[in-house]
Write an enzyme that holds these catalytic residues in place. Structure first.
Site, PDB file in Angstrom:
ATOM      1  N   HIS A  99      27.360  37.881 -10.352  1.00 52.93           N
ATOM      2  CA  HIS A  99      27.653  38.843  -9.294  1.00 52.93           C
ATOM      3  C   HIS A  99      27.384  38.264  -7.917  1.00 52.93           C
ATOM      4  CE1 HIS A  99      26.902  41.363 -12.848  1.00 52.93           C
ATOM      5  NE2 HIS A  99      27.860  42.104 -12.338  1.00 52.93           N
ATOM      6  N   GLY A 109      28.759  50.702  -1.917  1.00 53.99           N
ATOM      7  CA  GLY A 109      28.600  51.692  -2.977  1.00 53.99           C
ATOM      8  C   GLY A 109      28.086  53.016  -2.450  1.00 53.99           C
ATOM      9  N   ASP A 118      13.419  46.771   0.080  1.00 55.44           N
ATOM     10  CA  ASP A 118      14.382  47.125  -0.947  1.00 55.44           C
ATOM     11  C   ASP A 118      15.488  47.972  -0.340  1.00 55.44           C
ATOM     12  OD1 ASP A 118      15.180  47.516  -3.855  1.00 55.44           O
ATOM     13  OD2 ASP A 118      14.982  49.579  -3.149  1.00 55.44           O
TER      14      ASP A 118
END
Length: 592
Positions: free
Chosen positions: A217, A411, A563
Protein backbone atom coordinates in the site's frame (compact mmCIF):
# COMPACT_ATOMS: atom_id res chain seq x y z
CA UNK A 1 3.59 8.36 -11.54
CA UNK A 2 -0.05 7.67 -12.40
CA UNK A 3 -0.87 9.81 -15.42
CA UNK A 4 -4.41 9.09 -16.61
CA UNK A 5 -7.55 9.89 -14.65
CA UNK A 6 -10.64 12.08 -14.82
CA UNK A 7 -11.68 12.98 -11.27
CA UNK A 8 -9.41 11.14 -8.81
CA UNK A 9 -12.42 10.57 -6.54
CA UNK A 10 -14.08 8.59 -9.36
CA UNK A 11 -11.01 6.61 -10.36
CA UNK A 12 -11.89 3.32 -8.63
CA UNK A 13 -15.48 3.28 -9.88
CA UNK A 14 -14.44 4.12 -13.44
CA UNK A 15 -11.66 1.53 -13.33
CA UNK A 16 -14.12 -1.19 -12.26
CA UNK A 17 -16.55 -0.17 -15.02
CA UNK A 18 -13.82 -0.44 -17.64
CA UNK A 19 -12.55 -3.72 -16.22
CA UNK A 20 -16.04 -5.25 -16.44
CA UNK A 21 -16.58 -3.89 -19.96
CA UNK A 22 -13.35 -5.57 -21.05
CA UNK A 23 -14.02 -8.87 -19.28
CA UNK A 24 -17.75 -9.55 -19.50
CA UNK A 25 -17.07 -13.19 -20.39
CA UNK A 26 -15.67 -13.66 -16.87
CA UNK A 27 -17.22 -11.11 -14.52
CA UNK A 28 -20.33 -9.05 -13.99
CA UNK A 29 -20.64 -6.00 -11.84
CA UNK A 30 -22.61 -5.90 -8.62
CA UNK A 31 -22.70 -3.10 -6.04
CA UNK A 32 -19.39 -3.26 -4.22
CA UNK A 33 -17.38 -5.25 -6.74
CA UNK A 34 -17.67 -8.13 -9.19
CA UNK A 35 -18.81 -11.76 -9.27
CA UNK A 36 -18.51 -14.47 -11.89
CA UNK A 37 -20.59 -13.98 -15.00
CA UNK A 38 -20.72 -17.77 -15.44
CA UNK A 39 -23.00 -20.17 -13.59
CA UNK A 40 -21.76 -21.75 -10.36
CA UNK A 41 -22.88 -25.28 -9.40
CA UNK A 42 -25.66 -25.22 -6.84
CA UNK A 43 -24.30 -25.84 -3.36
CA UNK A 44 -20.69 -24.93 -4.16
CA UNK A 45 -18.85 -22.92 -1.50
CA UNK A 46 -18.30 -19.35 -2.75
CA UNK A 47 -14.79 -17.99 -2.23
CA UNK A 48 -15.13 -14.23 -1.79
CA UNK A 49 -11.93 -12.20 -1.75
CA UNK A 50 -11.27 -8.50 -1.68
CA UNK A 51 -9.42 -5.42 -0.59
CA UNK A 52 -8.60 -1.96 -1.80
CA UNK A 53 -8.29 -1.11 -5.47
CA UNK A 54 -4.86 -0.34 -6.89
CA UNK A 55 -3.42 -3.87 -6.76
CA UNK A 56 -4.52 -5.36 -10.10
CA UNK A 57 -4.84 -8.24 -10.80
CA UNK A 58 -5.79 -8.47 -7.16
CA UNK A 59 -8.62 -8.62 -6.57
CA UNK A 60 -11.17 -8.46 -9.39
CA UNK A 61 -8.77 -9.99 -11.91
CA UNK A 62 -8.80 -13.24 -9.94
CA UNK A 63 -12.55 -13.90 -10.27
CA UNK A 64 -13.58 -16.80 -12.50
CA UNK A 65 -13.88 -20.60 -12.69
CA UNK A 66 -11.28 -22.34 -10.55
CA UNK A 67 -10.53 -19.24 -8.50
CA UNK A 68 -12.66 -16.65 -6.69
CA UNK A 69 -16.43 -16.44 -7.02
CA UNK A 70 -16.51 -12.73 -6.17
CA UNK A 71 -14.31 -9.81 -5.19
CA UNK A 72 -15.28 -6.86 -3.00
CA UNK A 73 -13.36 -3.91 -4.40
CA UNK A 74 -12.80 -0.90 -2.14
CA UNK A 75 -11.54 2.53 -3.02
CA UNK A 76 -7.86 3.06 -3.74
CA UNK A 77 -5.82 1.36 -1.03
CA UNK A 78 -8.89 1.31 1.25
CA UNK A 79 -10.73 -1.80 2.35
CA UNK A 80 -14.20 -2.35 0.93
CA UNK A 81 -16.99 -1.33 3.26
CA UNK A 82 -19.16 -3.80 5.13
CA UNK A 83 -22.06 -3.02 2.80
CA UNK A 84 -19.93 -3.68 -0.28
CA UNK A 85 -18.73 -7.02 1.07
CA UNK A 86 -22.25 -8.11 2.01
CA UNK A 87 -23.51 -7.16 -1.45
CA UNK A 88 -20.80 -9.15 -3.26
CA UNK A 89 -21.17 -12.15 -0.94
CA UNK A 90 -24.94 -12.34 -1.43
CA UNK A 91 -24.49 -12.19 -5.22
CA UNK A 92 -21.79 -14.89 -5.16
CA UNK A 93 -23.55 -17.25 -2.76
CA UNK A 94 -24.59 -20.53 -4.39
CA UNK A 95 -26.04 -22.23 -1.33
CA UNK A 96 -22.85 -23.77 0.06
CA UNK A 97 -21.79 -20.92 2.30
CA UNK A 98 -19.11 -18.25 1.96
CA UNK A 99 -15.38 -18.39 2.58
CA UNK A 100 -13.93 -14.91 3.01
CA UNK A 101 -10.21 -14.54 2.40
CA UNK A 102 -8.15 -11.35 2.23
CA UNK A 103 -4.92 -9.76 3.40
CA UNK A 104 -4.48 -9.05 7.09
CA UNK A 105 -5.07 -5.29 7.34
CA UNK A 106 -7.05 -3.57 10.08
CA UNK A 107 -9.72 -2.05 7.84
CA UNK A 108 -10.28 -5.28 5.94
CA UNK A 109 -10.58 -7.25 9.18
CA UNK A 110 -13.10 -4.80 10.64
CA UNK A 111 -15.30 -4.70 7.55
CA UNK A 112 -15.14 -8.37 6.59
CA UNK A 113 -15.81 -9.47 10.18
CA UNK A 114 -18.88 -7.24 10.36
CA UNK A 115 -20.06 -8.52 6.98
CA UNK A 116 -19.65 -12.08 8.22
CA UNK A 117 -21.66 -11.28 11.35
CA UNK A 118 -24.51 -9.82 9.29
CA UNK A 119 -24.60 -12.73 6.84
CA UNK A 120 -24.56 -15.31 9.60
CA UNK A 121 -27.51 -13.49 11.18
CA UNK A 122 -29.33 -14.00 7.85
CA UNK A 123 -28.62 -17.72 8.02
CA UNK A 124 -25.74 -17.80 5.50
CA UNK A 125 -22.85 -19.92 6.74
CA UNK A 126 -19.52 -18.05 6.61
CA UNK A 127 -15.90 -18.72 7.51
CA UNK A 128 -12.84 -16.48 7.25
CA UNK A 129 -9.16 -17.17 6.56
CA UNK A 130 -6.89 -14.13 6.69
CA UNK A 131 -3.69 -14.24 4.63
CA UNK A 132 -0.50 -13.57 6.63
CA UNK A 133 2.39 -14.38 4.29
CA UNK A 134 4.62 -11.29 4.70
CA UNK A 135 7.53 -12.38 6.90
CA UNK A 136 8.87 -8.80 7.18
CA UNK A 137 5.84 -7.51 9.04
CA UNK A 138 6.11 -9.53 12.27
CA UNK A 139 8.41 -12.20 13.76
CA UNK A 140 7.50 -15.90 13.60
CA UNK A 141 6.16 -15.96 17.14
CA UNK A 142 3.60 -13.32 16.09
CA UNK A 143 2.85 -14.73 12.64
CA UNK A 144 -0.85 -14.04 13.09
CA UNK A 145 -0.09 -10.31 12.97
CA UNK A 146 1.61 -10.45 9.59
CA UNK A 147 0.30 -8.71 6.47
CA UNK A 148 -1.01 -10.41 3.38
CA UNK A 149 0.83 -9.54 0.17
CA UNK A 150 1.37 -11.57 -3.03
CA UNK A 151 0.81 -14.83 -1.13
CA UNK A 152 -2.89 -14.04 -1.41
CA UNK A 153 -2.79 -15.88 -4.75
CA UNK A 154 -1.70 -19.24 -3.35
CA UNK A 155 -4.24 -19.20 -0.52
CA UNK A 156 -7.10 -18.11 -2.78
CA UNK A 157 -6.23 -20.73 -5.39
CA UNK A 158 -5.98 -23.60 -2.89
CA UNK A 159 -9.30 -22.68 -1.29
CA UNK A 160 -11.02 -22.29 -4.65
CA UNK A 161 -9.65 -25.62 -5.79
CA UNK A 162 -11.22 -27.29 -2.77
CA UNK A 163 -14.52 -25.50 -3.44
CA UNK A 164 -14.49 -26.59 -7.09
CA UNK A 165 -13.95 -30.20 -5.94
CA UNK A 166 -17.18 -29.98 -3.94
CA UNK A 167 -15.67 -29.75 -0.46
CA UNK A 168 -17.95 -28.38 2.27
CA UNK A 169 -17.31 -24.99 3.86
CA UNK A 170 -15.39 -26.28 6.89
CA UNK A 171 -13.07 -28.25 4.61
CA UNK A 172 -12.51 -25.31 2.26
CA UNK A 173 -11.58 -23.16 5.26
CA UNK A 174 -9.20 -25.85 6.56
CA UNK A 175 -7.46 -26.03 3.19
CA UNK A 176 -7.13 -22.23 3.08
CA UNK A 177 -5.56 -22.17 6.55
CA UNK A 178 -3.19 -24.98 5.54
CA UNK A 179 -2.15 -23.10 2.40
CA UNK A 180 -1.59 -19.92 4.39
CA UNK A 181 0.60 -21.81 6.87
CA UNK A 182 2.80 -22.95 3.98
CA UNK A 183 3.12 -19.58 2.20
CA UNK A 184 5.96 -17.10 2.86
CA UNK A 185 6.72 -13.79 1.10
CA UNK A 186 9.25 -10.96 1.27
CA UNK A 187 9.46 -7.77 -0.82
CA UNK A 188 11.57 -4.73 -1.69
CA UNK A 189 11.00 -1.41 -3.47
CA UNK A 190 13.13 1.15 -5.29
CA UNK A 191 10.49 3.91 -5.53
CA UNK A 192 7.12 4.63 -3.96
CA UNK A 193 3.81 4.77 -5.80
CA UNK A 194 1.70 7.82 -6.64
CA UNK A 195 -2.07 7.73 -6.38
CA UNK A 196 -4.15 9.39 -9.12
CA UNK A 197 -4.15 13.14 -8.63
CA UNK A 198 -1.52 13.06 -5.87
CA UNK A 199 1.36 15.54 -6.27
CA UNK A 200 4.03 13.15 -4.96
CA UNK A 201 4.66 9.50 -4.16
CA UNK A 202 3.45 8.09 -0.85
CA UNK A 203 7.06 7.56 0.10
CA UNK A 204 10.44 8.07 -1.50
CA UNK A 205 13.65 6.09 -1.45
CA UNK A 206 16.95 7.94 -1.80
CA UNK A 207 18.67 7.58 -5.16
CA UNK A 208 20.67 4.37 -5.27
CA UNK A 209 18.90 2.89 -2.23
CA UNK A 210 16.28 0.15 -1.77
CA UNK A 211 13.48 -0.15 0.80
CA UNK A 212 13.38 -3.62 2.31
CA UNK A 213 10.29 -5.35 3.69
CA UNK A 214 7.61 -3.05 2.29
CA UNK A 215 3.88 -3.72 2.11
CA UNK A 216 1.63 -3.32 -0.93
CA UNK A 217 0.00 0.00 0.00
CA UNK A 218 2.95 2.29 -0.39
CA UNK A 219 4.04 1.80 3.21
CA UNK A 220 7.76 2.45 3.69
CA UNK A 221 9.94 -0.57 4.27
CA UNK A 222 11.33 -1.64 7.60
CA UNK A 223 14.92 -1.25 6.45
CA UNK A 224 16.97 0.41 3.71
CA UNK A 225 20.05 -0.72 1.82
CA UNK A 226 21.98 -0.04 -1.35
CA UNK A 227 20.51 -1.38 -4.58
CA UNK A 228 22.15 -4.73 -5.31
CA UNK A 229 22.68 -6.41 -8.65
CA UNK A 230 19.90 -8.62 -9.99
CA UNK A 231 21.73 -11.65 -8.59
CA UNK A 232 22.19 -9.87 -5.28
CA UNK A 233 18.46 -9.17 -5.05
CA UNK A 234 17.69 -12.81 -5.84
CA UNK A 235 20.05 -13.92 -3.08
CA UNK A 236 18.47 -11.53 -0.57
CA UNK A 237 14.93 -12.69 -1.38
CA UNK A 238 15.72 -16.40 -1.36
CA UNK A 239 17.77 -16.18 1.83
CA UNK A 240 15.01 -14.35 3.72
CA UNK A 241 12.18 -16.59 2.55
CA UNK A 242 14.02 -19.91 2.90
CA UNK A 243 14.94 -18.94 6.45
CA UNK A 244 11.25 -19.29 7.30
CA UNK A 245 10.67 -22.65 5.69
CA UNK A 246 7.55 -24.21 7.31
CA UNK A 247 8.42 -26.72 10.02
CA UNK A 248 6.61 -29.56 8.24
CA UNK A 249 8.16 -28.86 4.83
CA UNK A 250 11.31 -30.92 5.43
CA UNK A 251 14.86 -30.08 4.43
CA UNK A 252 13.91 -30.46 0.79
CA UNK A 253 10.48 -29.98 -0.68
CA UNK A 254 8.30 -28.85 -3.56
CA UNK A 255 7.63 -25.14 -3.92
CA UNK A 256 5.68 -22.89 -6.24
CA UNK A 257 7.83 -19.74 -6.53
CA UNK A 258 5.99 -16.49 -7.31
CA UNK A 259 8.24 -13.58 -8.31
CA UNK A 260 5.81 -10.66 -8.25
CA UNK A 261 6.37 -7.27 -9.83
CA UNK A 262 4.79 -4.38 -7.95
CA UNK A 263 3.94 -2.21 -10.95
CA UNK A 264 6.93 -0.61 -12.66
CA UNK A 265 9.57 -3.31 -13.00
CA UNK A 266 9.70 -4.72 -16.52
CA UNK A 267 9.13 -8.41 -17.09
CA UNK A 268 12.62 -8.65 -18.58
CA UNK A 269 14.12 -7.44 -15.29
CA UNK A 270 12.04 -9.97 -13.36
CA UNK A 271 13.27 -12.78 -15.61
CA UNK A 272 16.90 -11.81 -14.94
CA UNK A 273 16.22 -11.99 -11.20
CA UNK A 274 14.27 -15.24 -11.48
CA UNK A 275 17.15 -16.91 -13.35
CA UNK A 276 19.25 -16.65 -10.19
CA UNK A 277 16.31 -17.50 -7.88
CA UNK A 278 15.87 -20.79 -9.74
CA UNK A 279 19.56 -21.58 -9.37
CA UNK A 280 19.52 -20.85 -5.65
CA UNK A 281 16.43 -22.95 -5.00
CA UNK A 282 17.98 -25.81 -6.93
CA UNK A 283 21.18 -25.48 -4.89
CA UNK A 284 19.07 -25.67 -1.73
CA UNK A 285 17.57 -28.98 -2.83
CA UNK A 286 14.15 -27.53 -3.48
CA UNK A 287 11.98 -28.92 -6.28
CA UNK A 288 10.41 -26.09 -8.29
CA UNK A 289 6.81 -26.58 -9.43
CA UNK A 290 4.95 -24.25 -11.82
CA UNK A 291 7.08 -21.09 -11.42
CA UNK A 292 5.25 -17.75 -11.68
CA UNK A 293 6.99 -14.59 -12.87
CA UNK A 294 4.89 -11.50 -13.48
CA UNK A 295 2.41 -9.16 -11.80
CA UNK A 296 0.03 -10.80 -9.35
CA UNK A 297 -0.43 -8.16 -6.65
CA UNK A 298 0.76 -4.67 -7.59
CA UNK A 299 0.86 -1.23 -6.03
CA UNK A 300 0.12 1.20 -8.86
CA UNK A 301 3.48 2.38 -10.21
CA UNK A 302 5.71 1.15 -7.40
CA UNK A 303 9.07 -0.11 -8.62
CA UNK A 304 9.67 -3.22 -6.59
CA UNK A 305 9.27 -6.97 -6.34
CA UNK A 306 8.43 -9.69 -3.87
CA UNK A 307 9.19 -13.40 -3.73
CA UNK A 308 6.59 -15.87 -2.48
CA UNK A 309 7.34 -19.54 -1.84
CA UNK A 310 4.34 -21.85 -1.53
CA UNK A 311 5.38 -25.19 -0.04
CA UNK A 312 3.36 -28.03 -1.50
CA UNK A 313 2.35 -31.34 0.02
CA UNK A 314 0.36 -34.02 -1.79
CA UNK A 315 -2.99 -32.41 -0.96
CA UNK A 316 -1.97 -28.91 -2.01
CA UNK A 317 -0.21 -30.21 -5.12
CA UNK A 318 -3.43 -31.90 -6.26
CA UNK A 319 -5.48 -28.75 -5.65
CA UNK A 320 -2.89 -26.68 -7.50
CA UNK A 321 -3.76 -28.61 -10.66
CA UNK A 322 -7.34 -27.26 -10.64
CA UNK A 323 -7.86 -25.44 -13.96
CA UNK A 324 -8.36 -21.68 -13.63
CA UNK A 325 -9.82 -19.14 -16.06
CA UNK A 326 -10.02 -15.53 -14.86
CA UNK A 327 -9.42 -12.19 -16.60
CA UNK A 328 -5.82 -11.97 -15.38
CA UNK A 329 -4.82 -15.53 -14.49
CA UNK A 330 -5.26 -18.78 -16.40
CA UNK A 331 -3.95 -22.28 -15.77
CA UNK A 332 -5.01 -25.48 -17.53
CA UNK A 333 -8.20 -25.93 -19.54
CA UNK A 334 -11.56 -24.99 -18.03
CA UNK A 335 -14.72 -26.53 -19.45
CA UNK A 336 -17.04 -23.91 -20.96
CA UNK A 337 -19.55 -22.63 -18.43
CA UNK A 338 -22.98 -21.19 -19.05
CA UNK A 339 -23.16 -17.42 -18.90
CA UNK A 340 -25.80 -16.42 -16.37
CA UNK A 341 -27.64 -14.12 -18.80
CA UNK A 342 -26.86 -11.36 -21.23
CA UNK A 343 -28.92 -8.95 -19.13
CA UNK A 344 -27.12 -9.86 -15.93
CA UNK A 345 -23.66 -9.50 -17.41
CA UNK A 346 -24.26 -6.19 -19.17
CA UNK A 347 -23.74 -4.27 -15.97
CA UNK A 348 -20.87 -1.90 -16.59
CA UNK A 349 -23.31 0.74 -15.33
CA UNK A 350 -24.51 -1.44 -12.45
CA UNK A 351 -26.13 0.11 -9.40
CA UNK A 352 -23.55 1.84 -7.26
CA UNK A 353 -23.24 1.74 -3.49
CA UNK A 354 -25.06 5.07 -3.44
CA UNK A 355 -28.00 3.46 -5.26
CA UNK A 356 -28.07 0.60 -2.79
CA UNK A 357 -28.03 2.95 0.19
CA UNK A 358 -30.90 4.95 -1.28
CA UNK A 359 -32.96 1.85 -2.05
CA UNK A 360 -32.25 0.27 1.32
CA UNK A 361 -32.79 3.36 3.45
CA UNK A 362 -35.70 2.62 5.78
CA UNK A 363 -38.65 4.94 6.12
CA UNK A 364 -38.13 7.42 8.92
CA UNK A 365 -38.98 5.90 12.28
CA UNK A 366 -41.65 7.72 14.27
CA UNK A 367 -40.07 10.70 15.98
CA UNK A 368 -41.53 13.31 18.26
CA UNK A 369 -41.12 17.05 17.77
CA UNK A 370 -38.30 17.33 20.31
CA UNK A 371 -36.24 14.68 18.55
CA UNK A 372 -36.87 16.26 15.14
CA UNK A 373 -35.60 19.55 16.57
CA UNK A 374 -32.51 17.75 17.89
CA UNK A 375 -32.06 16.19 14.46
CA UNK A 376 -31.39 19.63 13.02
CA UNK A 377 -28.57 20.10 15.50
CA UNK A 378 -27.20 16.69 14.52
CA UNK A 379 -27.35 17.77 10.87
CA UNK A 380 -25.41 20.94 11.68
CA UNK A 381 -22.81 18.89 13.55
CA UNK A 382 -22.33 16.53 10.60
CA UNK A 383 -22.14 19.49 8.22
CA UNK A 384 -19.38 21.13 10.25
CA UNK A 385 -17.62 17.75 10.41
CA UNK A 386 -17.59 17.53 6.61
CA UNK A 387 -16.37 21.13 6.30
CA UNK A 388 -13.61 20.52 8.85
CA UNK A 389 -12.37 17.44 7.02
CA UNK A 390 -12.41 19.36 3.72
CA UNK A 391 -10.14 22.01 5.24
CA UNK A 392 -7.70 19.46 6.67
CA UNK A 393 -7.78 16.70 4.05
CA UNK A 394 -4.23 17.30 2.82
CA UNK A 395 -2.84 17.53 6.34
CA UNK A 396 -4.50 14.24 7.32
CA UNK A 397 -3.12 12.54 4.22
CA UNK A 398 0.36 13.80 5.02
CA UNK A 399 0.18 12.50 8.59
CA UNK A 400 -1.02 9.12 7.34
CA UNK A 401 1.75 8.84 4.75
CA UNK A 402 4.44 8.85 7.45
CA UNK A 403 3.74 5.23 8.42
CA UNK A 404 0.67 4.33 6.40
CA UNK A 405 -0.71 4.66 2.92
CA UNK A 406 -1.67 8.34 2.93
CA UNK A 407 -5.38 7.85 2.31
CA UNK A 408 -6.80 8.90 5.69
CA UNK A 409 -7.75 12.39 4.53
CA UNK A 410 -9.35 11.17 1.31
CA UNK A 411 -11.21 8.40 3.13
CA UNK A 412 -12.51 10.75 5.81
CA UNK A 413 -13.59 13.21 3.14
CA UNK A 414 -15.49 10.55 1.22
CA UNK A 415 -17.17 9.34 4.40
CA UNK A 416 -18.13 12.75 5.73
CA UNK A 417 -19.47 13.86 2.35
CA UNK A 418 -21.69 10.78 2.16
CA UNK A 419 -22.78 11.23 5.78
CA UNK A 420 -23.97 14.81 5.30
CA UNK A 421 -25.95 13.84 2.19
CA UNK A 422 -27.64 11.00 4.07
CA UNK A 423 -28.32 13.21 7.09
CA UNK A 424 -29.98 15.90 4.95
CA UNK A 425 -32.24 13.32 3.36
CA UNK A 426 -33.14 11.86 6.75
CA UNK A 427 -34.01 15.28 8.21
CA UNK A 428 -36.12 16.06 5.15
CA UNK A 429 -37.94 12.75 5.74
CA UNK A 430 -38.81 13.86 9.29
CA UNK A 431 -36.37 11.52 11.04
CA UNK A 432 -35.43 11.98 14.68
CA UNK A 433 -31.91 12.57 15.99
CA UNK A 434 -31.12 8.89 16.43
CA UNK A 435 -32.20 7.88 12.94
CA UNK A 436 -30.25 10.75 11.38
CA UNK A 437 -27.09 9.57 13.14
CA UNK A 438 -27.65 5.96 12.15
CA UNK A 439 -28.24 6.79 8.48
CA UNK A 440 -25.20 9.04 8.45
CA UNK A 441 -23.13 6.25 10.01
CA UNK A 442 -24.23 3.74 7.38
CA UNK A 443 -23.41 6.19 4.58
CA UNK A 444 -20.03 7.09 6.07
CA UNK A 445 -18.87 3.50 6.51
CA UNK A 446 -20.10 2.47 3.07
CA UNK A 447 -18.54 5.30 1.10
CA UNK A 448 -15.28 5.63 3.03
CA UNK A 449 -14.41 1.96 3.52
CA UNK A 450 -11.14 1.33 5.31
CA UNK A 451 -10.51 1.41 9.03
CA UNK A 452 -11.69 4.97 9.56
CA UNK A 453 -14.90 4.31 7.63
CA UNK A 454 -15.71 1.27 9.73
CA UNK A 455 -14.95 3.06 13.00
CA UNK A 456 -16.85 6.25 12.22
CA UNK A 457 -19.77 4.12 11.11
CA UNK A 458 -19.66 2.39 14.50
CA UNK A 459 -19.45 5.72 16.35
CA UNK A 460 -22.40 7.33 14.58
CA UNK A 461 -24.61 4.24 14.66
CA UNK A 462 -23.91 3.70 18.37
CA UNK A 463 -24.69 7.33 19.13
CA UNK A 464 -27.91 7.06 17.15
CA UNK A 465 -29.03 3.85 18.84
CA UNK A 466 -28.43 5.35 22.30
CA UNK A 467 -30.00 8.75 21.63
CA UNK A 468 -33.08 7.40 19.86
CA UNK A 469 -35.96 9.28 18.26
CA UNK A 470 -37.91 10.52 21.25
CA UNK A 471 -37.27 13.51 23.43
CA UNK A 472 -34.40 15.97 23.46
CA UNK A 473 -31.01 14.50 24.39
CA UNK A 474 -29.70 15.60 27.77
CA UNK A 475 -26.09 16.25 28.70
CA UNK A 476 -26.02 12.98 30.60
CA UNK A 477 -27.59 10.95 27.77
CA UNK A 478 -25.12 12.39 25.26
CA UNK A 479 -22.21 11.53 27.55
CA UNK A 480 -23.53 7.99 27.98
CA UNK A 481 -23.92 7.61 24.22
CA UNK A 482 -20.34 8.79 23.59
CA UNK A 483 -19.04 6.38 26.24
CA UNK A 484 -20.92 3.54 24.54
CA UNK A 485 -19.42 4.55 21.18
CA UNK A 486 -15.91 4.53 22.64
CA UNK A 487 -16.50 1.06 24.08
CA UNK A 488 -17.86 -0.16 20.73
CA UNK A 489 -14.79 1.12 18.85
CA UNK A 490 -12.41 -0.61 21.27
CA UNK A 491 -14.41 -3.83 21.14
CA UNK A 492 -14.48 -3.82 17.35
CA UNK A 493 -10.83 -3.10 16.60
CA UNK A 494 -9.26 -4.28 19.85
CA UNK A 495 -7.34 -1.03 20.35
CA UNK A 496 -6.70 0.34 23.81
CA UNK A 497 -5.26 3.66 25.01
CA UNK A 498 -1.55 3.69 24.29
CA UNK A 499 -1.79 1.77 21.01
CA UNK A 500 -1.53 4.98 18.93
CA UNK A 501 -4.98 4.92 17.35
CA UNK A 502 -8.16 6.96 17.38
CA UNK A 503 -8.91 5.43 20.79
CA UNK A 504 -6.14 7.54 22.34
CA UNK A 505 -8.27 10.63 21.72
CA UNK A 506 -11.74 9.07 21.85
CA UNK A 507 -11.45 7.47 25.28
CA UNK A 508 -10.19 10.63 27.07
CA UNK A 509 -12.91 12.59 25.28
CA UNK A 510 -15.60 10.18 26.51
CA UNK A 511 -14.20 10.08 30.05
CA UNK A 512 -13.96 13.87 30.33
CA UNK A 513 -17.43 14.38 28.88
CA UNK A 514 -18.97 12.02 31.42
CA UNK A 515 -17.03 13.58 34.30
CA UNK A 516 -18.03 17.13 33.32
CA UNK A 517 -21.72 16.31 32.91
CA UNK A 518 -21.70 14.39 36.20
CA UNK A 519 -20.30 17.52 37.84
CA UNK A 520 -23.25 19.53 36.51
CA UNK A 521 -21.85 21.15 33.36
CA UNK A 522 -24.30 21.68 30.51
CA UNK A 523 -23.85 19.72 27.30
CA UNK A 524 -22.09 22.47 25.34
CA UNK A 525 -19.63 23.37 28.11
CA UNK A 526 -18.90 19.74 28.89
CA UNK A 527 -18.33 18.97 25.23
CA UNK A 528 -15.89 21.87 24.80
CA UNK A 529 -13.84 20.79 27.80
CA UNK A 530 -13.80 17.21 26.55
CA UNK A 531 -12.75 18.40 23.09
CA UNK A 532 -9.79 20.21 24.61
CA UNK A 533 -8.80 17.01 26.39
CA UNK A 534 -9.06 15.06 23.12
CA UNK A 535 -6.89 17.62 21.33
CA UNK A 536 -4.15 17.29 23.93
CA UNK A 537 -4.40 13.50 23.89
CA UNK A 538 -4.19 13.41 20.09
CA UNK A 539 -1.04 15.55 20.11
CA UNK A 540 0.48 13.27 22.74
CA UNK A 541 0.20 10.29 20.38
CA UNK A 542 3.26 11.68 18.59
CA UNK A 543 5.37 10.16 21.36
CA UNK A 544 3.76 6.71 21.13
CA UNK A 545 4.95 3.74 19.12
CA UNK A 546 2.13 2.21 17.11
CA UNK A 547 0.85 -1.14 18.39
CA UNK A 548 -2.28 -1.36 16.22
CA UNK A 549 -3.25 -0.54 12.66
CA UNK A 550 -1.06 -0.34 9.57
CA UNK A 551 1.58 1.82 11.26
CA UNK A 552 2.26 -1.06 13.68
CA UNK A 553 4.54 -2.79 11.18
CA UNK A 554 6.85 0.21 10.81
CA UNK A 555 8.49 0.28 14.20
CA UNK A 556 9.47 3.83 15.15
CA UNK A 557 8.67 5.42 11.76
CA UNK A 558 5.63 7.15 13.27
CA UNK A 559 7.44 8.53 16.33
CA UNK A 560 7.19 12.31 16.32
CA UNK A 561 3.98 12.29 14.28
CA UNK A 562 0.51 12.21 15.87
CA UNK A 563 -1.85 9.43 14.90
CA UNK A 564 -4.02 10.69 12.01
CA UNK A 565 -7.17 9.00 13.33
CA UNK A 566 -6.77 10.58 16.77
CA UNK A 567 -5.97 13.95 15.21
CA UNK A 568 -8.99 13.94 12.89
CA UNK A 569 -11.28 13.00 15.79
CA UNK A 570 -9.93 15.91 17.83
CA UNK A 571 -10.52 18.30 14.92
CA UNK A 572 -14.10 17.08 14.56
CA UNK A 573 -15.15 17.22 18.21
CA UNK A 574 -13.60 20.69 18.52
CA UNK A 575 -15.64 21.94 15.55
CA UNK A 576 -18.83 20.31 16.88
CA UNK A 577 -18.39 22.20 20.17
CA UNK A 578 -19.30 25.42 18.34
CA UNK A 579 -22.46 23.81 16.93
CA UNK A 580 -23.58 22.74 20.39
CA UNK A 581 -22.85 26.19 21.79
CA UNK A 582 -24.94 27.81 19.03
CA UNK A 583 -27.78 25.36 19.71
CA UNK A 584 -27.69 26.16 23.41
CA UNK A 585 -27.89 29.90 22.72
CA UNK A 586 -30.77 29.38 20.31
CA UNK A 587 -32.59 27.33 22.93
CA UNK A 588 -32.17 30.14 25.46
CA UNK A 589 -33.68 32.63 23.01
CA UNK A 590 -36.63 30.40 22.09
CA UNK A 591 -39.54 30.40 24.55
CA UNK A 592 -40.51 26.95 25.88
Amino acid sequence: MTRLWNDPADFADEMIAGFVAANARSVRRVPGGVVRSTAVPEGEVAVVIGGGSGHYPAFGGLVGPGLAHGAAMGNLFASPSTQQIVSVARAAHAGGGILFSYGNYAGDVLNFDEAQRRLRAEGIACETVVVTDDIASAPPERAGERRGIAGDLTVFRAAAGAAAAGAPLAEVARVARHANDRTRSFGVAFTGCTLPGAPAPLFTVPEGRMAVGLGIHGEPGIDETGIPSADGLAELLVERVLAERPDDAGIEGRVVPVLNGLGSLKYEELFVVYRRIAELLDDAGVTIVDPHVGEYCTSFDMAGASLTLFWLDDELADLWETPVDTPAYRRGSVDPARTISDAATATTAAPTSDDIRTAAAPAAAPADAASRDAARTVLAAIAVTAATIDRHVDELGRLDSVAGDGDHGIGMQRGATAAIAAARTAVADGAGAGSVLERAGDAWSDRAGGTSGALWGIILRTLGARIGDTGSPTAASVADAVAAAADAVSASGGAQPGDKTMVDALQPFADTLRAETSAGADAAAAWRTAASTATTAAADTAELQARRGRARTHGDHSLGTPDPGAHSLALIVTAVADVLQDAARESERTPS
